[in-house]
Design an enzyme around this catalytic site. Structure first.
Site, mmCIF file in Angstrom:
data_model
loop_
_atom_site.group_PDB
_atom_site.id
_atom_site.type_symbol
_atom_site.label_atom_id
_atom_site.label_comp_id
_atom_site.label_asym_id
_atom_site.label_seq_id
_atom_site.Cartn_x
_atom_site.Cartn_y
_atom_site.Cartn_z
ATOM 1 N N MET A 1 0.328 17.548 15.939
ATOM 2 C CA MET A 1 0.657 18.888 16.337
ATOM 3 C C MET A 1 0.201 19.855 15.246
ATOM 4 O O MET A 1 0.950 20.161 14.327
ATOM 5 C CB MET A 1 2.170 18.974 16.576
ATOM 6 C CG MET A 1 2.721 20.361 16.474
ATOM 7 S SD MET A 1 4.491 20.494 16.702
ATOM 8 C CE MET A 1 5.125 19.822 15.209
ATOM 9 N N PRO A 2 -1.023 20.334 15.323
ATOM 10 C CA PRO A 2 -1.492 21.321 14.352
ATOM 11 C C PRO A 2 -0.795 22.662 14.562
ATOM 12 O O PRO A 2 -0.533 23.076 15.691
ATOM 13 C CB PRO A 2 -2.984 21.451 14.639
ATOM 14 C CG PRO A 2 -3.339 20.322 15.529
ATOM 15 C CD PRO A 2 -2.093 19.896 16.216
ATOM 16 N N ILE A 3 -0.510 23.330 13.454
ATOM 17 C CA ILE A 3 0.086 24.660 13.490
ATOM 18 C C ILE A 3 -0.803 25.596 12.674
ATOM 19 O O ILE A 3 -1.135 25.304 11.526
ATOM 20 C CB ILE A 3 1.503 24.665 12.899
ATOM 21 C CG1 ILE A 3 2.407 23.722 13.683
ATOM 22 C CG2 ILE A 3 2.076 26.085 12.882
ATOM 23 C CD1 ILE A 3 3.766 23.506 13.033
#
Length: 66
Positions: free
Chosen positions: A1-3
């Site tokens: 889950m890249p932010i």
């Protein structure tokens, strides 16, 4: 889950923030090979009174037009 976290001075339109979110999401998913649904974009808008550059507040450098 890249932010992706974006900090910028307040004042951008919803259309501009939508375009930033769409573009960052699309390009990160393309480059990293992940699904766009797993990319989060957080936009933190900062008031010019609370951001300084070169020893000066942005409120002094970029006053609002009257």
């Amino acid at each position: 889950m890249p932010i992706i976290r974006v900090e910028m001075l307040e004042g951008r339109s919803m259309a501009q923030k939508r375009e930033l979110t769409e573009t960052f999401t699309r390009e990160l998913a393309r480059i990293c090979g992940c699904k766009p649904e797993g990319v989060f974009v957080v936009i933190d808008e900062v008031n010019k009174d609370n951001w300084g550059v070169g020893g000066k507040l942005c409120a002094d450098l970029y006053p609002d037009p009257k």
